[in-house]
Design a protein around this motif. Sequence first.
Motif, short mmCIF file in Angstrom:
data_model
loop_
_atom_site.label_atom_id
_atom_site.label_comp_id
_atom_site.label_asym_id
_atom_site.label_seq_id
_atom_site.Cartn_x
_atom_site.Cartn_y
_atom_site.Cartn_z
N LEU A 45 -11.80 0.64 1.41
CA LEU A 45 -11.86 -0.77 0.70
C LEU A 45 -13.20 -1.20 1.12
O LEU A 45 -13.42 -1.65 2.29
CB LEU A 45 -10.84 -1.64 1.08
CG LEU A 45 -10.71 -2.92 0.69
CD1 LEU A 45 -11.09 -3.15 -0.66
CD2 LEU A 45 -9.55 -3.59 1.38
N VAL A 46 -14.01 -1.50 0.19
CA VAL A 46 -15.52 -2.10 0.27
C VAL A 46 -15.45 -3.48 -0.06
O VAL A 46 -15.38 -3.84 -1.28
CB VAL A 46 -16.64 -1.49 -0.14
CG1 VAL A 46 -17.88 -1.91 0.33
CG2 VAL A 46 -16.27 0.02 0.05
N LEU A 150 -1.61 0.66 -7.54
CA LEU A 150 -2.23 1.75 -6.99
C LEU A 150 -1.48 2.19 -5.55
O LEU A 150 -2.18 3.38 -4.93
CB LEU A 150 -3.62 0.81 -6.34
CG LEU A 150 -4.66 0.69 -7.65
CD1 LEU A 150 -5.40 -0.34 -7.18
CD2 LEU A 150 -5.24 1.83 -7.90
N LEU A 151 -0.42 1.58 -5.03
CA LEU A 151 0.07 1.89 -3.89
C LEU A 151 0.35 3.34 -3.68
O LEU A 151 0.05 4.04 -2.47
CB LEU A 151 1.37 1.06 -3.36
CG LEU A 151 0.83 -0.48 -3.29
CD1 LEU A 151 1.76 -1.38 -2.61
CD2 LEU A 151 -0.34 -0.80 -2.19
N GLU A 152 0.96 3.83 -4.59
CA GLU A 152 1.66 5.23 -4.70
C GLU A 152 0.09 6.14 -4.53
O GLU A 152 0.42 7.35 -3.78
CB GLU A 152 2.17 5.62 -6.07
CG GLU A 152 2.83 6.83 -5.70
CD GLU A 152 3.64 7.36 -7.03
OE1 GLU A 152 4.38 8.22 -7.05
OE2 GLU A 152 3.51 6.44 -8.15
N ILE A 153 -0.91 5.95 -5.29
CA ILE A 153 -1.90 6.46 -5.10
C ILE A 153 -2.70 6.75 -3.82
O ILE A 153 -3.00 7.49 -3.33
CB ILE A 153 -2.94 6.29 -6.27
CG1 ILE A 153 -2.45 6.66 -7.77
CG2 ILE A 153 -4.28 7.01 -6.08
CD1 ILE A 153 -3.34 5.96 -8.81
N VAL A 175 -11.33 8.14 -2.68
CA VAL A 175 -11.18 6.83 -3.24
C VAL A 175 -11.59 5.66 -2.76
O VAL A 175 -11.78 5.31 -1.66
CB VAL A 175 -9.79 6.37 -3.32
CG1 VAL A 175 -9.10 4.99 -3.91
CG2 VAL A 175 -8.76 7.51 -3.70
N VAL A 176 -12.52 4.84 -3.75
CA VAL A 176 -13.57 3.68 -3.04
C VAL A 176 -12.89 2.49 -3.95
O VAL A 176 -12.96 2.67 -5.33
CB VAL A 176 -14.86 3.95 -3.25
CG1 VAL A 176 -15.59 2.66 -2.95
CG2 VAL A 176 -15.52 5.08 -2.54
N LEU A 177 -12.29 1.44 -3.29
CA LEU A 177 -12.22 0.15 -3.97
C LEU A 177 -12.89 -0.85 -3.56
O LEU A 177 -13.28 -0.98 -2.25
CB LEU A 177 -10.56 -0.36 -3.56
CG LEU A 177 -9.44 0.88 -3.59
CD1 LEU A 177 -9.24 1.67 -2.61
CD2 LEU A 177 -8.13 0.37 -4.17
N THR A 178 -13.60 -1.49 -4.59
CA THR A 178 -14.50 -2.60 -4.11
C THR A 178 -13.86 -3.98 -4.58
O THR A 178 -13.01 -4.13 -5.54
CB THR A 178 -16.00 -2.54 -4.87
OG1 THR A 178 -15.67 -2.92 -6.35
CG2 THR A 178 -16.29 -1.28 -4.99
N SER A 179 -14.32 -5.06 -3.82
CA SER A 179 -13.76 -6.54 -3.94
C SER A 179 -15.10 -7.42 -3.76
O SER A 179 -15.59 -7.30 -2.68
CB SER A 179 -12.66 -6.72 -3.14
OG SER A 179 -12.40 -8.10 -3.30
N ASN A 180 -15.20 -8.40 -4.42
CA ASN A 180 -16.05 -9.37 -4.31
C ASN A 180 -15.17 -10.61 -3.58
O ASN A 180 -16.09 -11.75 -3.41
CB ASN A 180 -16.76 -9.96 -5.67
CG ASN A 180 -17.50 -8.64 -6.18
OD1 ASN A 180 -17.89 -8.08 -5.47
ND2 ASN A 180 -17.75 -8.92 -7.75
N GLU A 187 -1.77 -7.13 1.96
CA GLU A 187 -1.73 -6.52 3.04
C GLU A 187 -1.40 -4.88 3.06
O GLU A 187 -2.01 -3.99 3.69
CB GLU A 187 -0.89 -7.09 4.27
CG GLU A 187 -1.50 -8.39 4.76
CD GLU A 187 -2.85 -8.30 5.36
OE1 GLU A 187 -3.19 -7.28 6.06
OE2 GLU A 187 -3.83 -9.31 5.05
N ALA A 188 -0.43 -4.87 2.08
CA ALA A 188 0.26 -3.63 1.64
C ALA A 188 -1.12 -2.58 1.28
O ALA A 188 -1.01 -1.42 1.71
CB ALA A 188 1.22 -3.48 0.80
N LEU A 189 -1.89 -3.10 0.69
CA LEU A 189 -3.01 -2.19 0.00
C LEU A 189 -3.91 -2.26 1.25
O LEU A 189 -4.65 -0.97 1.51
CB LEU A 189 -3.77 -3.07 -1.23
CG LEU A 189 -4.84 -2.19 -1.91
CD1 LEU A 189 -4.81 -2.35 -3.23
CD2 LEU A 189 -6.23 -2.87 -1.32
N ARG A 190 -4.22 -3.04 2.04
CA ARG A 190 -5.24 -3.06 3.26
C ARG A 190 -4.71 -2.15 4.00
O ARG A 190 -5.75 -1.28 4.53
CB ARG A 190 -5.55 -4.40 3.69
CG ARG A 190 -6.20 -5.33 2.78
CD ARG A 190 -6.33 -6.91 3.53
NE ARG A 190 -6.92 -7.67 2.82
CZ ARG A 190 -8.62 -7.60 2.64
NH1 ARG A 190 -9.21 -7.14 3.27
NH2 ARG A 190 -9.19 -8.84 1.95
#
Length: 295
Positions: A45-46, A150-153, A175-180, A187-190
């Motif tokens: 996560l970027v 996305l959580l299952e992936i 996997v790269v996830l980006t966020s501005n 928190e589940a994703l993080r």
Amino acid sequence: MSTPHQPTFTSVEQTRHALADVDYLASSAIATTVYLADTLGKPLLVEGPAGVGKTELAKAVSRASGAELVRLQCYEGVDEARALYEWNHAKQLLRITAERDAAWDEVRSDIFAEEFLLARPLLKAVRSEQPVVLLVDELDKADEEMEGLLLEILSDFQVTVPELGTITARSQPFVVLTSNTTRELSEALRRRCLFLHVDYPDAELEQRIVQLQAPGLSDALTQSVVRVVGALRDLNLRKAPSIAETVDWARTLVALGADELEPELVRSSLGVILKHQDDITTAAKTLDLDRALAG
């Protein structure tokens, strides 16, 4: 069965060199986190402001590893049909019409088969037999429901299609996830990801980036460009200049044949690096160009 994860990079230093070889100059923090994400087989996560190279990092990892880049561009309202899969309804209708005399149970098993499945980016990445870099870009622009999808992936590198069952990644994607950071991610994703914050580079690194991307610019002019951009970022602007805009400005100066960065040239070319009129007005009124150019 999924193929065991095979790391691409062998060390932090080798990661830095591999990214540099594809024209991405990574800081120590970036190289270290990319190496660890690859070695541990964890999603990355970027986060950071727009224009600091988050998307470009995923592209660079793709080029450096020789993996295909599969990109999901997020936006408000993006849903499962755009992100994961949907059924080819027109083709299903043709099959139903062709088999109108058959029992419904027979037709149903036919129309929910692989040939009618339209794979979108997430499913495409999971089903690929070749190495893939999956880029989920600007996730913060999507609704919170997308994070749940996305959580299952992110946990198991698999997706579930109710009509077909669970599909496990044949070759585990990077996997790269980006966020501005326009909204807070869950928190589940993080907790499923390694985290990397990318900010504007320091002056030395930005000068190296400019020299790489605009080689016709003199060292002195490169330093002046980076100093002025740094001064602009310190102003209260709607949109601070990104690294890409710094490079665009450097290339503009090369195209203009500029030998030095004079105040009038800066004012006349502010539209290259600032994209809002009120930002241009603010910069023209408040930026101390003599001080910025003098360093």
